[in-house]
Scaffold this motif. Structure first.
Motif, PDB file in Angstrom:
ATOM      1  N   ASN A 201       2.917   1.196   5.333  1.00 31.82           N
ATOM      2  CA  ASN A 201       3.644   0.163   4.599  1.00 31.82           C
ATOM      3  C   ASN A 201       4.132   0.820   3.303  1.00 31.82           C
ATOM      4  O   ASN A 201       3.351   1.011   2.378  1.00 31.82           O
ATOM      5  CB  ASN A 201       2.705  -1.017   4.321  1.00 31.82           C
TER       6      ASN A 201
ATOM      7  N   HIS B  78       1.900 -10.578   4.057  1.00 32.31           N
ATOM      8  CA  HIS B  78       1.183  -9.593   3.228  1.00 32.31           C
ATOM      9  C   HIS B  78       0.694 -10.284   1.949  1.00 32.31           C
ATOM     10  O   HIS B  78       1.385 -11.143   1.404  1.00 32.31           O
ATOM     11  CB  HIS B  78       2.099  -8.419   2.878  1.00 32.31           C
TER      12      HIS B  78
ATOM     13  N   GLU C  31       0.678  -9.415  -1.012  1.00 28.80           N
ATOM     14  CA  GLU C  31       1.604  -9.331  -2.159  1.00 28.80           C
ATOM     15  C   GLU C  31       2.704 -10.381  -2.036  1.00 28.80           C
ATOM     16  O   GLU C  31       3.168 -10.924  -3.046  1.00 28.80           O
ATOM     17  CB  GLU C  31       2.176  -7.899  -2.257  1.00 28.80           C
TER      18      GLU C  31
ATOM     19  N   GLU D  29      -6.753  -7.479   5.610  1.00 31.34           N
ATOM     20  CA  GLU D  29      -6.606  -6.749   4.353  1.00 31.34           C
ATOM     21  C   GLU D  29      -7.281  -7.535   3.233  1.00 31.34           C
ATOM     22  O   GLU D  29      -6.667  -8.444   2.658  1.00 31.34           O
ATOM     23  CB  GLU D  29      -5.123  -6.557   4.021  1.00 31.34           C
TER      24      GLU D  29
ATOM     25  N   ALA E 137      -9.236  -4.970  -1.964  1.00 31.63           N
ATOM     26  CA  ALA E 137      -9.244  -3.556  -1.558  1.00 31.63           C
ATOM     27  C   ALA E 137      -7.847  -2.945  -1.555  1.00 31.63           C
ATOM     28  O   ALA E 137      -7.703  -1.743  -1.388  1.00 31.63           O
ATOM     29  CB  ALA E 137      -9.864  -3.424  -0.171  1.00 31.63           C
TER      30      ALA E 137
ATOM     31  N   GLY F 207      -4.740  -1.312  -2.822  1.00 29.90           N
ATOM     32  CA  GLY F 207      -4.228  -0.548  -3.954  1.00 29.90           C
ATOM     33  C   GLY F 207      -5.234  -0.361  -5.074  1.00 29.90           C
ATOM     34  O   GLY F 207      -4.884   0.069  -6.167  1.00 29.90           O
TER      35      GLY F 207
ATOM     36  N   SER G 118      -6.746   0.403   0.793  1.00 31.46           N
ATOM     37  CA  SER G 118      -7.247   1.702   0.314  1.00 31.46           C
ATOM     38  C   SER G 118      -7.783   2.594   1.433  1.00 31.46           C
ATOM     39  O   SER G 118      -8.756   3.314   1.234  1.00 31.46           O
ATOM     40  CB  SER G 118      -8.292   1.505  -0.780  1.00 31.46           C
TER      41      SER G 118
ATOM     42  N   LEU H 264      -3.456  -0.433   8.490  1.00 29.91           N
ATOM     43  CA  LEU H 264      -2.198  -0.680   7.778  1.00 29.91           C
ATOM     44  C   LEU H 264      -2.355   0.036   6.439  1.00 29.91           C
ATOM     45  O   LEU H 264      -3.212  -0.328   5.623  1.00 29.91           O
ATOM     46  CB  LEU H 264      -1.974  -2.190   7.594  1.00 29.91           C
ATOM     47  N   ILE H 265      -1.523   1.055   6.242  1.00 30.12           N
ATOM     48  CA  ILE H 265      -1.751   2.009   5.168  1.00 30.12           C
ATOM     49  C   ILE H 265      -0.660   1.901   4.114  1.00 30.12           C
ATOM     50  O   ILE H 265       0.523   2.076   4.440  1.00 30.12           O
ATOM     51  CB  ILE H 265      -1.737   3.471   5.721  1.00 30.12           C
ATOM     52  N   GLY H 266      -1.031   1.620   2.882  1.00 28.29           N
ATOM     53  CA  GLY H 266      -0.057   1.546   1.798  1.00 28.29           C
ATOM     54  C   GLY H 266       0.107   2.882   1.119  1.00 28.29           C
ATOM     55  O   GLY H 266       0.790   3.785   1.611  1.00 28.29           O
ATOM     56  N   GLY H 267      -0.548   3.053  -0.008  1.00 28.62           N
ATOM     57  CA  GLY H 267      -0.384   4.251  -0.846  1.00 28.62           C
ATOM     58  C   GLY H 267      -0.441   5.566  -0.081  1.00 28.62           C
ATOM     59  O   GLY H 267       0.428   6.443  -0.266  1.00 28.62           O
TER      60      GLY H 267
END
Ligand code: PGA
Length: 249
Positions: free
Chosen positions: A10, A95, A97, A167, A171, A173, A212, A231-234
């Motif tokens: 993501n 999501h 956010e 999510e 957790a 970010g 995270s 599901l991977i952000g950073g």
């Protein structure tokens, strides 16, 4: 029950057109053949460029949201039909956010979920509790409400073509990952929730963990019985770390 694993990046609101193109190319170069599914959910304006780059590869494309209506006077929104024109396989809906900064509600998320499916786009439905809700022992109740809003609008059969992402908001970010057991506990709960309505769908549905996930904690999480990927952000913004996570699944 062996389920197909899935790792989704993501990208959120990051990058430029050229850095995004480079990132997609670097991911493709390191895909190998581990048999798991992989996708990147990119900013709308880069869908066109990235869909060209990933053609004929096993990297799939997704969007980060989709409108809750099919077309019309909804300034600033992007419909599922529009996403379909760029070979979007997935669209994230709900999501945290979007829920916390942009007013998405359980009901509007359910409508987005249905819109995606109408155009054969697989919704990745995000659910998860805030820290405050966890501390007040409301985790399961919150997740119940988030899931049941979608089930009551779309019907349980719709989950034949959907992905769920757990999510925990605390957790995302923050660098604070849920422990393997904390995550597994909620994943198991979600699967039981679905199983109460349809066992076959519960056995089959991919439930991803997000929040995270990094190269060094992915393996432990992905080894848990009810965690089918992430599901991977950073960590999805760096090809090397995203690929390491993908190859941990
Ligand atoms: P994170 O984000 O990996 O940066 O915590 C996950 C997500 O929000 O999907």
């Amino acid at each position: 029950m062996m389920r197909q694993s899935l790792v989704v990046g993501n990208w959120k609101m990051n990058g430029t057109r050229s850095s995004s193109e480079l990132l997609a190319k670097d991911i493709i170069a390191g895909l190998g053949s581990n048999g798991a599914d992989i996708a990147v959910c990119v900013p709308y304006v880069y869908l066109s460029a990235i869909s060209e780059i990933i053609k004929n590869t096993s990297l799939a494309l997704g969007a980060q949201n989709v409108a809750d209506k099919s077309s019309g006077a909804y300034t600033g929104e992007i419909s599922a039909a529009m996403l379909g024109e760029f070979n979007c396989k997935y669209a994230i809906v709900g999501h945290s956010e979007r829920r916390s900064y942009y007013g998405d509600t359980n009901e509007s998320v359910a409508a987005r979920f249905c819109q995606a499916q109408e155009k054969v786009i697989i919704p990745i439905l995000c659910v998860g509790e805030t820290l405050e809700q966890r501390e007040q022992d409301q985790t399961f109740a919150v997740i119940d409400a988030q899931l049941s809003a979608v089930i009551s609008l779309a019907g349980i059969e719709a989950f034949n073509n959907a992905v769920i992402a757990y999510e925990p908001v605390w957790a995302i970010g923050t660098g604070k990952t849920a422990t393997d057991d904390q995550a597994q506990e909620v994943h198991h709960y979600i699967r039981q929730d679905i199983a109460a309505k349809d066992q076959a769908i519960a056995d089959k549905i991919q439930i991803l963990y997000g929040g995270s996930v990094k190269a060094d904690n992915a393996k432990g999480l992905f080894a848990m019985a009810d965690i089918d990927g992430g599901l991977i952000g950073g960590a999805s913004l760096d090809a090397e770390s995203f690929l390491k996570i993908y190859h941990s699944v």
